[in-house]
Scaffold this motif. Structure first.
Motif, PDB file in Angstrom:
ATOM      1  N   PRO A   1      15.050   2.200 -13.286  1.00 35.45           N
ATOM      2  CA  PRO A   1      14.906   3.523 -13.898  1.00 35.45           C
ATOM      3  C   PRO A   1      15.166   3.480 -15.404  1.00 35.45           C
ATOM      4  O   PRO A   1      16.046   2.750 -15.873  1.00 35.45           O
ATOM      5  CB  PRO A   1      15.985   4.338 -13.187  1.00 35.45           C
ATOM      6  CG  PRO A   1      17.057   3.333 -12.871  1.00 35.45           C
ATOM      7  CD  PRO A   1      16.328   2.060 -12.554  1.00 35.45           C
ATOM      8  N   ALA A   2      14.397   4.261 -16.118  1.00 38.72           N
ATOM      9  CA  ALA A   2      14.551   4.318 -17.566  1.00 38.72           C
ATOM     10  C   ALA A   2      14.098   5.675 -18.065  1.00 38.72           C
ATOM     11  O   ALA A   2      13.258   6.334 -17.441  1.00 38.72           O
ATOM     12  CB  ALA A   2      13.744   3.218 -18.241  1.00 38.72           C
ATOM     13  N   VAL A   3      14.664   6.078 -19.179  1.00 37.42           N
ATOM     14  CA  VAL A   3      14.277   7.310 -19.861  1.00 37.42           C
ATOM     15  C   VAL A   3      13.658   6.924 -21.194  1.00 37.42           C
ATOM     16  O   VAL A   3      14.226   6.117 -21.940  1.00 37.42           O
ATOM     17  CB  VAL A   3      15.497   8.236 -20.080  1.00 37.42           C
ATOM     18  CG1 VAL A   3      15.106   9.457 -20.906  1.00 37.42           C
ATOM     19  CG2 VAL A   3      16.086   8.664 -18.739  1.00 37.42           C
ATOM     20  N   ILE A   4      12.493   7.487 -21.488  1.00 36.50           N
ATOM     21  CA  ILE A   4      11.777   7.194 -22.729  1.00 36.50           C
ATOM     22  C   ILE A   4      11.943   8.369 -23.681  1.00 36.50           C
ATOM     23  O   ILE A   4      11.699   9.516 -23.294  1.00 36.50           O
ATOM     24  CB  ILE A   4      10.278   6.955 -22.442  1.00 36.50           C
ATOM     25  CG1 ILE A   4      10.099   5.793 -21.455  1.00 36.50           C
ATOM     26  CG2 ILE A   4       9.517   6.679 -23.744  1.00 36.50           C
ATOM     27  CD1 ILE A   4       8.689   5.670 -20.916  1.00 36.50           C
ATOM     28  N   VAL A   5      12.360   8.085 -24.888  1.00 33.71           N
ATOM     29  CA  VAL A   5      12.533   9.119 -25.912  1.00 33.71           C
ATOM     30  C   VAL A   5      11.586   8.817 -27.059  1.00 33.71           C
ATOM     31  O   VAL A   5      11.605   7.716 -27.615  1.00 33.71           O
ATOM     32  CB  VAL A   5      13.988   9.164 -26.436  1.00 33.71           C
ATOM     33  CG1 VAL A   5      14.156  10.292 -27.452  1.00 33.71           C
ATOM     34  CG2 VAL A   5      14.971   9.324 -25.279  1.00 33.71           C
ATOM     35  N   ILE A   6      10.749   9.786 -27.403  1.00 35.52           N
ATOM     36  CA  ILE A   6       9.764   9.612 -28.465  1.00 35.52           C
ATOM     37  C   ILE A   6       9.976  10.704 -29.511  1.00 35.52           C
ATOM     38  O   ILE A   6       9.963  11.892 -29.192  1.00 35.52           O
ATOM     39  CB  ILE A   6       8.322   9.688 -27.921  1.00 35.52           C
ATOM     40  CG1 ILE A   6       8.120   8.649 -26.810  1.00 35.52           C
ATOM     41  CG2 ILE A   6       7.314   9.485 -29.049  1.00 35.52           C
ATOM     42  CD1 ILE A   6       6.750   8.700 -26.164  1.00 35.52           C
ATOM     43  N   GLY A   7      10.185  10.288 -30.739  1.00 32.74           N
ATOM     44  CA  GLY A   7      10.394  11.235 -31.821  1.00 32.74           C
ATOM     45  C   GLY A   7      11.376  10.702 -32.836  1.00 32.74           C
ATOM     46  O   GLY A   7      11.973   9.627 -32.656  1.00 32.74           O
ATOM     47  N   ASP A   8      11.568  11.456 -33.893  1.00 30.74           N
ATOM     48  CA  ASP A   8      12.399  10.983 -35.002  1.00 30.74           C
ATOM     49  C   ASP A   8      13.856  10.757 -34.623  1.00 30.74           C
ATOM     50  O   ASP A   8      14.545   9.965 -35.264  1.00 30.74           O
ATOM     51  CB  ASP A   8      12.311  11.971 -36.170  1.00 30.74           C
ATOM     52  CG  ASP A   8      10.923  11.977 -36.803  1.00 30.74           C
ATOM     53  OD1 ASP A   8      10.301  10.898 -36.860  1.00 30.74           O
ATOM     54  OD2 ASP A   8      10.452  13.055 -37.218  1.00 30.74           O
ATOM     55  N   VAL A   9      14.351  11.431 -33.569  1.00 30.18           N
ATOM     56  CA  VAL A   9      15.742  11.227 -33.163  1.00 30.18           C
ATOM     57  C   VAL A   9      15.957   9.822 -32.588  1.00 30.18           C
ATOM     58  O   VAL A   9      17.102   9.368 -32.469  1.00 30.18           O
ATOM     59  CB  VAL A   9      16.185  12.276 -32.125  1.00 30.18           C
ATOM     60  CG1 VAL A   9      16.173  13.673 -32.720  1.00 30.18           C
ATOM     61  CG2 VAL A   9      15.329  12.206 -30.863  1.00 30.18           C
ATOM     62  N   ALA A  10      14.871   9.143 -32.215  1.00 27.43           N
ATOM     63  CA  ALA A  10      14.993   7.807 -31.646  1.00 27.43           C
ATOM     64  C   ALA A  10      15.089   6.718 -32.714  1.00 27.43           C
ATOM     65  O   ALA A  10      15.234   5.536 -32.392  1.00 27.43           O
ATOM     66  CB  ALA A  10      13.804   7.519 -30.724  1.00 27.43           C
ATOM     67  N   ALA A  11      15.037   7.119 -33.976  1.00 27.41           N
ATOM     68  CA  ALA A  11      15.098   6.141 -35.060  1.00 27.41           C
ATOM     69  C   ALA A  11      16.464   5.466 -35.118  1.00 27.41           C
ATOM     70  O   ALA A  11      17.503   6.117 -35.009  1.00 27.41           O
ATOM     71  CB  ALA A  11      14.797   6.822 -36.389  1.00 27.41           C
ATOM     72  N   GLU A  12      16.458   4.175 -35.293  1.00 24.64           N
ATOM     73  CA  GLU A  12      17.708   3.442 -35.401  1.00 24.64           C
ATOM     74  C   GLU A  12      18.428   3.826 -36.686  1.00 24.64           C
ATOM     75  O   GLU A  12      17.827   3.979 -37.739  1.00 24.64           O
ATOM     76  CB  GLU A  12      17.434   1.934 -35.387  1.00 24.64           C
ATOM     77  CG  GLU A  12      18.683   1.115 -35.212  1.00 24.64           C
ATOM     78  CD  GLU A  12      18.404  -0.233 -34.570  1.00 24.64           C
ATOM     79  OE1 GLU A  12      19.377  -0.895 -34.166  1.00 24.64           O
ATOM     80  OE2 GLU A  12      17.230  -0.615 -34.468  1.00 24.64           O
ATOM     81  N   GLY A  13      19.745   4.005 -36.582  1.00 25.01           N
ATOM     82  CA  GLY A  13      20.536   4.369 -37.744  1.00 25.01           C
ATOM     83  C   GLY A  13      20.505   5.839 -38.080  1.00 25.01           C
ATOM     84  O   GLY A  13      20.929   6.233 -39.165  1.00 25.01           O
ATOM     85  N   LEU A  14      20.009   6.682 -37.174  1.00 30.59           N
ATOM     86  CA  LEU A  14      19.920   8.124 -37.463  1.00 30.59           C
ATOM     87  C   LEU A  14      21.283   8.759 -37.672  1.00 30.59           C
ATOM     88  O   LEU A  14      21.480   9.539 -38.602  1.00 30.59           O
ATOM     89  CB  LEU A  14      19.193   8.829 -36.309  1.00 30.59           C
ATOM     90  CG  LEU A  14      19.210  10.365 -36.361  1.00 30.59           C
ATOM     91  CD1 LEU A  14      18.270  10.867 -37.457  1.00 30.59           C
ATOM     92  CD2 LEU A  14      18.808  10.958 -35.007  1.00 30.59           C
ATOM     93  N   LEU A  15      22.217   8.441 -36.804  1.00 34.92           N
ATOM     94  CA  LEU A  15      23.498   9.132 -36.828  1.00 34.92           C
ATOM     95  C   LEU A  15      24.408   8.619 -37.942  1.00 34.92           C
ATOM     96  O   LEU A  15      24.361   7.452 -38.329  1.00 34.92           O
ATOM     97  CB  LEU A  15      24.198   8.996 -35.480  1.00 34.92           C
ATOM     98  CG  LEU A  15      23.450   9.611 -34.297  1.00 34.92           C
ATOM     99  CD1 LEU A  15      24.285   9.482 -33.035  1.00 34.92           C
ATOM    100  CD2 LEU A  15      23.095  11.068 -34.558  1.00 34.92           C
ATOM    101  N   GLU A  16      25.219   9.490 -38.407  1.00 34.27           N
ATOM    102  CA  GLU A  16      26.129   9.186 -39.519  1.00 34.27           C
ATOM    103  C   GLU A  16      27.015   7.992 -39.175  1.00 34.27           C
ATOM    104  O   GLU A  16      27.561   7.890 -38.077  1.00 34.27           O
ATOM    105  CB  GLU A  16      27.017  10.396 -39.796  1.00 34.27           C
ATOM    106  CG  GLU A  16      27.981  10.192 -40.946  1.00 34.27           C
ATOM    107  CD  GLU A  16      28.877  11.399 -41.156  1.00 34.27           C
ATOM    108  OE1 GLU A  16      29.590  11.437 -42.167  1.00 34.27           O
ATOM    109  OE2 GLU A  16      28.847  12.293 -40.298  1.00 34.27           O
ATOM    110  N   GLY A  17      27.115   7.070 -40.097  1.00 33.05           N
ATOM    111  CA  GLY A  17      27.989   5.924 -39.916  1.00 33.05           C
ATOM    112  C   GLY A  17      27.399   4.828 -39.061  1.00 33.05           C
ATOM    113  O   GLY A  17      28.061   3.846 -38.760  1.00 33.05           O
ATOM    114  N   VAL A  18      26.130   4.994 -38.645  1.00 28.48           N
ATOM    115  CA  VAL A  18      25.507   3.985 -37.792  1.00 28.48           C
ATOM    116  C   VAL A  18      24.628   3.092 -38.649  1.00 28.48           C
ATOM    117  O   VAL A  18      23.816   3.568 -39.424  1.00 28.48           O
ATOM    118  CB  VAL A  18      24.657   4.648 -36.682  1.00 28.48           C
ATOM    119  CG1 VAL A  18      23.921   3.590 -35.884  1.00 28.48           C
ATOM    120  CG2 VAL A  18      25.550   5.473 -35.767  1.00 28.48           C
ATOM    121  N   SER A  19      24.789   1.805 -38.502  1.00 31.84           N
ATOM    122  CA  SER A  19      23.963   0.869 -39.255  1.00 31.84           C
ATOM    123  C   SER A  19      23.635  -0.323 -38.377  1.00 31.84           C
ATOM    124  O   SER A  19      24.450  -1.209 -38.177  1.00 31.84           O
ATOM    125  CB  SER A  19      24.706   0.390 -40.505  1.00 31.84           C
ATOM    126  OG  SER A  19      23.923  -0.542 -41.213  1.00 31.84           O
TER     127      SER A  19
END
Length: 264
Positions: free
Chosen positions: A234-252
């Motif tokens: 099982p897997a969930v697929i997320v498509i959109g700008d929220v799926a971009a790596e490093g989106l959240l603050e402090g994430v690199s």
């Protein structure tokens, strides 16, 4: 004279995305009071370990193309056991009313005069992305999301116009359940409709479990990347700008990776 049996009942219980500790307290309580548990394939079976020896456990789990019990048969099981005066817990993955056919089971019970209750569950559509560090909405990125299933009655993936426009117009996050086998068709449909090939895609396998893994790619490479790393349901697929790596603050460089989770 022998007293008639006490009226039975059915409780539709959402088991959440997979981890036993994501069941609600109300769900645990319902299971503990069950005479019969009718469960799906992707529920945390450890929640059944402490059931008494007199509790009947019935596995009706469905896998792609393999149904142990057809849906009509499941409906009949619920009604049959309830009519025998038993408390039947129908344990379903995620939330019973989110692509879980819980509405059909509820209707079958009420049509048969059987009392039925719903215990909502934590839906994988929201919880699995969250556990992978992906917010389906994020201030300044998107304020809406759209959830679809790629498992249709015909067995063919069919994204409706609303789902397509979420991606082509970047108006909302698109969350797809049961879409691993349909991913090549999904990608083709979106690209043919004019979606940006660079649109971020994240695929979260086995969310909430120790085997959780996140695979990321741009839309045009998502199906190829999933095949290369062996993405499986099982897997969930997320498509959109929220799926971009490093989106959240402090994430690199580690967006989408929870402690102990693998990353492809």
């Amino acid at each position: 004279m022998t007293a008639p049996p006490a009226p039975g009942r059915v409780t539709l219980v959402g088991a959440g995305p997979g981890a036993a500790d994501l069941l609600t307290y109300r769900a645990w309580r319902a299971i503990a009071r069950a005479d019969v548990v009718v469960h799906d394939r992707l529920v945390p079976l450890e929640v059944l370990d402490d059931l008494g020896p007199d509790v009947e456990v019935i596995d009706v789990g469905k896998a792609p193309g393999k149904h142990k019990v057809a849906q009509d048969g499941i409906n009949d099981l619920l009604v049959e056991h309830a009519r025998r005066g038993r408390h039947v817990v129908r344990l379903k993955g995620g939330d019973p009313f989110v692509f879980g056919r819980g509405g059909e089971e509820y209707a079958a019970c009420t049509a048969a005069g059987v009392a039925v209750e719903v215990v909502p569950g934590v839906s994988s559509a929201l919880s699995v992305p969250a556990l992978a560090g992906i917010p389906v909405t994020h201030r300044g990125t998107t304020t809406a999301f759209h959830v679809v299933t790629a498992h249709t009655r015909s067995g063919e993936q069919e994204l409706d116009d609303t789902a397509v426009s979420c991606v082509t117009l970047r108006t909302a996050t698109l969350v797809i359940l049961m879409g691993v086998s349909s991913l090549p068709a999904i990608v083709s449909r979106l690209l043919d409709a004019g979606a940006d090939p660079a649109t971020p895609v994240a695929i979260v396998e086995k969310g909430s479990t120790p085997e959780q893994r996140v695979t990321r790619a741009a839309l045009d490479l998502a199906a190829k990347r999933a095949d290369e790393v062996g993405v499986r349901a099982p897997a969930v697929i997320v498509i959109g700008d929220v799926a971009a790596e490093g989106l959240l603050e402090g994430v690199s460089g580690d967006s989408g990776r929870r402690p102990g989770a693998a990353r492809a």
